[in-house]
Design a protein around this motif. Structure first.
Motif, PDB file in Angstrom:
ATOM      1  N   ILE A 162      45.142  41.676  88.860  1.00 18.39           N
ATOM      2  CA  ILE A 162      46.525  42.041  89.205  1.00 18.39           C
ATOM      3  C   ILE A 162      47.004  43.183  88.314  1.00 18.39           C
ATOM      4  O   ILE A 162      47.519  44.196  88.792  1.00 18.39           O
ATOM      5  CB  ILE A 162      47.448  40.810  89.084  1.00 18.39           C
ATOM      6  CG1 ILE A 162      47.046  39.768  90.140  1.00 18.39           C
ATOM      7  CG2 ILE A 162      48.909  41.206  89.229  1.00 18.39           C
ATOM      8  CD1 ILE A 162      47.705  38.415  89.950  1.00 18.39           C
ATOM      9  N   PHE A 163      46.793  43.036  87.008  1.00 15.05           N
ATOM     10  CA  PHE A 163      47.196  44.091  86.079  1.00 15.05           C
ATOM     11  C   PHE A 163      46.467  45.399  86.412  1.00 15.05           C
ATOM     12  O   PHE A 163      47.063  46.473  86.448  1.00 15.05           O
ATOM     13  CB  PHE A 163      46.881  43.671  84.635  1.00 15.05           C
ATOM     14  CG  PHE A 163      47.120  44.769  83.633  1.00 15.05           C
ATOM     15  CD1 PHE A 163      48.375  44.950  83.063  1.00 15.05           C
ATOM     16  CD2 PHE A 163      46.096  45.638  83.270  1.00 15.05           C
ATOM     17  CE1 PHE A 163      48.603  45.974  82.152  1.00 15.05           C
ATOM     18  CE2 PHE A 163      46.326  46.666  82.360  1.00 15.05           C
ATOM     19  CZ  PHE A 163      47.576  46.833  81.803  1.00 15.05           C
TER      20      PHE A 163
ATOM     21  N   PRO B  44      42.888  43.844  79.562  1.00 13.09           N
ATOM     22  CA  PRO B  44      42.979  43.228  80.897  1.00 13.09           C
ATOM     23  C   PRO B  44      42.386  44.076  82.022  1.00 13.09           C
ATOM     24  O   PRO B  44      42.159  43.536  83.111  1.00 13.09           O
ATOM     25  CB  PRO B  44      44.485  43.003  81.082  1.00 13.09           C
ATOM     26  CG  PRO B  44      45.154  43.884  80.098  1.00 13.09           C
ATOM     27  CD  PRO B  44      44.211  44.051  78.948  1.00 13.09           C
TER      28      PRO B  44
ATOM     29  N   ARG C 276      51.515  55.583  89.237  1.00 12.65           N
ATOM     30  CA  ARG C 276      50.439  55.091  88.397  1.00 12.65           C
ATOM     31  C   ARG C 276      50.829  55.267  86.949  1.00 12.65           C
ATOM     32  O   ARG C 276      51.475  56.240  86.586  1.00 12.65           O
ATOM     33  CB  ARG C 276      49.133  55.873  88.684  1.00 12.65           C
ATOM     34  CG  ARG C 276      48.646  55.710  90.123  1.00 12.65           C
ATOM     35  CD  ARG C 276      48.116  54.298  90.306  1.00 12.65           C
ATOM     36  NE  ARG C 276      47.833  53.969  91.693  1.00 12.65           N
ATOM     37  CZ  ARG C 276      46.710  54.303  92.330  1.00 12.65           C
ATOM     38  NH1 ARG C 276      45.799  55.029  91.749  1.00 12.65           N
ATOM     39  NH2 ARG C 276      46.520  53.909  93.557  1.00 12.65           N
TER      40      ARG C 276
ATOM     41  N   ASP D 236      41.616  41.184  84.508  1.00 14.07           N
ATOM     42  CA  ASP D 236      42.891  40.813  85.136  1.00 14.07           C
ATOM     43  C   ASP D 236      43.114  41.731  86.342  1.00 14.07           C
ATOM     44  O   ASP D 236      43.599  42.849  86.216  1.00 14.07           O
ATOM     45  CB  ASP D 236      43.994  40.963  84.076  1.00 14.07           C
ATOM     46  CG  ASP D 236      45.370  40.512  84.539  1.00 14.07           C
ATOM     47  OD1 ASP D 236      45.617  40.513  85.760  1.00 14.07           O
ATOM     48  OD2 ASP D 236      46.187  40.186  83.670  1.00 14.07           O
TER      49      ASP D 236
ATOM     50  N   PRO E 122      53.053  41.492  87.194  1.00 10.84           N
ATOM     51  CA  PRO E 122      51.771  42.180  86.992  1.00 10.84           C
ATOM     52  C   PRO E 122      51.504  42.555  85.543  1.00 10.84           C
ATOM     53  O   PRO E 122      50.371  42.540  85.091  1.00 10.84           O
ATOM     54  CB  PRO E 122      51.900  43.418  87.881  1.00 10.84           C
ATOM     55  CG  PRO E 122      52.826  43.000  88.973  1.00 10.84           C
ATOM     56  CD  PRO E 122      53.829  42.085  88.305  1.00 10.84           C
TER      57      PRO E 122
ATOM     58  N   LYS F 162      47.659  46.834  89.965  1.00  9.31           N
ATOM     59  CA  LYS F 162      49.084  47.156  90.119  1.00  9.31           C
ATOM     60  C   LYS F 162      49.656  47.975  88.985  1.00  9.31           C
ATOM     61  O   LYS F 162      50.628  48.690  89.168  1.00  9.31           O
ATOM     62  CB  LYS F 162      49.898  45.866  90.278  1.00  9.31           C
ATOM     63  CG  LYS F 162      49.547  45.133  91.560  1.00  9.31           C
ATOM     64  CD  LYS F 162      50.567  44.071  91.892  1.00  9.31           C
ATOM     65  CE  LYS F 162      50.278  43.508  93.278  1.00  9.31           C
ATOM     66  NZ  LYS F 162      51.194  42.424  93.627  1.00  9.31           N
ATOM     67  N   VAL F 163      49.105  47.852  87.796  1.00  7.70           N
ATOM     68  CA  VAL F 163      49.684  48.556  86.648  1.00  7.70           C
ATOM     69  C   VAL F 163      48.774  49.696  86.182  1.00  7.70           C
ATOM     70  O   VAL F 163      49.218  50.826  85.997  1.00  7.70           O
ATOM     71  CB  VAL F 163      49.973  47.584  85.477  1.00  7.70           C
ATOM     72  CG1 VAL F 163      50.574  48.319  84.291  1.00  7.70           C
ATOM     73  CG2 VAL F 163      50.914  46.474  85.948  1.00  7.70           C
ATOM     74  N   ALA F 164      47.483  49.428  86.005  1.00  8.96           N
ATOM     75  CA  ALA F 164      46.586  50.459  85.464  1.00  8.96           C
ATOM     76  C   ALA F 164      46.159  51.464  86.535  1.00  8.96           C
ATOM     77  O   ALA F 164      45.786  52.592  86.208  1.00  8.96           O
ATOM     78  CB  ALA F 164      45.360  49.810  84.829  1.00  8.96           C
ATOM     79  N   GLY F 165      46.204  51.064  87.816  1.00  8.45           N
ATOM     80  CA  GLY F 165      45.919  52.029  88.875  1.00  8.45           C
ATOM     81  C   GLY F 165      44.452  52.183  89.229  1.00  8.45           C
ATOM     82  O   GLY F 165      44.032  53.227  89.718  1.00  8.45           O
ATOM     83  N   TYR F 166      43.656  51.147  88.993  1.00  5.37           N
ATOM     84  CA  TYR F 166      42.245  51.176  89.400  1.00  5.37           C
ATOM     85  C   TYR F 166      42.036  50.247  90.601  1.00  5.37           C
ATOM     86  O   TYR F 166      42.813  49.310  90.800  1.00  5.37           O
ATOM     87  CB  TYR F 166      41.350  50.762  88.230  1.00  5.37           C
ATOM     88  CG  TYR F 166      41.196  51.874  87.222  1.00  5.37           C
ATOM     89  CD1 TYR F 166      40.275  52.899  87.439  1.00  5.37           C
ATOM     90  CD2 TYR F 166      41.996  51.939  86.101  1.00  5.37           C
ATOM     91  CE1 TYR F 166      40.160  53.946  86.535  1.00  5.37           C
ATOM     92  CE2 TYR F 166      41.891  52.988  85.192  1.00  5.37           C
ATOM     93  CZ  TYR F 166      40.964  53.979  85.428  1.00  5.37           C
ATOM     94  OH  TYR F 166      40.855  55.029  84.552  1.00  5.37           O
TER      95      TYR F 166
END
Lengths: 179, 135
Positions: free
Chosen positions: B45-46, B39, A101, B43, A76, B49-53
């Motif tokens: 997926i990013f 991203p 998060r 992006d 990811p 899974k990563v930024a939380g939106y």
């Protein structure tokens, strides 16, 4: 950030205008533009934002080698994080049903432009940016908010001021709650 | 094309639908043209899974650019003197945006405008002001 040479080019303006859904012929048809009051292809009001293309150190563009970019690839995020001892790695944790998060990161809060004139094809602009005020407040949907302002002056090939842009960025404590 | 100060009055409005059912592809176009490849805008997926939106979302500057189209259609090409907005809510794929300029003052040949862009739920996503040179 400073941009030493930002050539205002016709194809760049055409692509930028398309991206904002603006079909006005003054942004792509030189013959039409000649008969208008500005007399040439001019830039849409928010175009100077695209000076980022000419900033060699712009942080929101992947480097040529692609290394260190934060977007997804085989994982990811391609950015490697240091796993903390006695805690799951950030990568694993971020996959666990979103319970972890990574914080909200930076968002654009406000943008203001003053037009001394409108940039047109053929201009070569330079820009210099100075930091402005910073302030904090508590947000309802995203925790503590830290705002910071920057002021960018775009000057033309004759040193004349063309556009003054004031940008306010905000860092949020956590992602903005969408509920 | 340009506004005539003698033909408008405070309270006059101009509204345009500046995007209907915003597509991820348009956000990609804006990323490419503006050079902002964060991203969180392109992006999925990013961003989830990563930024939380919940999904990718539009650049604030795309919302401002869309709003600016309404504005230049109203005041005429090359007539803007000032334009500024605050980004009050995020814009997501699927959103439909209506942008409105309301005449707030007229001084000589300078027209002051209040700017507001709302989504399909009536939530204001950008709010600000502008000044333009009229005839």
């Amino acid at each position: 950030m400073a941009v030493e040479k930002f050539p205002v080019e016709a194809s760049h303006i055409m692509m930028f205008a398309r991206s904002i859904g603006d079909g006005n012929k003054i942004y792509y048809d030189a013959d039409y533009a000649q008969g208008t009051e500005p007399g040439a292809i001019i830039a849409p009001p928010t175009f100077v934002q695209a000076s980022a293309q000419f900033n060699s150190n712009y942080g929101l563009r992947p480097r040529i080698d692609g290394k260190g970019w934060m977007g997804s690839g085989s994982k990811p995020s391609s950015v490697q994080r240091e796993p903390k001892p006695s805690s799951p790695s950030a990568e694993q944790a971020s996959d666990s049903k979103g319970s972890r998060r990574s914080g909200g990161g930076g968002l654009h809060a406000e943008q203001r432009y003053v037009y001394h004139r409108h940039p047109k094809v053929g201009d070569v602009l330079t820009s210099t940016t100075k930091p402005g005020n910073t302030w904090e407040r508590e947000g309802r949907r995203s925790g503590k908010l830290v705002f910071s302002e920057s002021v960018t002056e775009y000057r033309d090939q004759n040193g004349q001021l063309v556009v003054t842009a004031t940008s306010v960025g905000v860092r949020t404590e956590r992602p903005v709650d969408q509920s | 094309m340009a506004l005539r100060a003698s033909e408008i009055k405070v309270g006059d409005t101009h509204t345009e639908r500046v995007v209907e059912d915003l597509k991820r592809t348009q956000i990609v176009m804006y990323a490419g043209a503006s050079g902002d490849y964060n991203p969180v805008h392109t992006d999925e997926i990013f961003t989830t899974k990563v930024a939380g939106y919940p999904s990718v979302f539009a650049h604030g500057m795309l919302t401002m650019g869309l709003t600016g189209r309404m504005l230049t259609n109203f005041v005429g090409d090359g007539r803007l003197l000032e334009f500024g907005v605050r980004f009050t809510s995020q814009v997501f794929p699927g959103d439909t945006l209506d942008a409105t300029a309301t005449v707030s003052g007229i001084e000589g040949n300078v027209v002051a405008l209040d700017i507001s862009t709302v989504n399909q739920s009536g939530v204001v996503v950008a709010k600000g002001s502008a000044k333009a040179r009229a005839d």
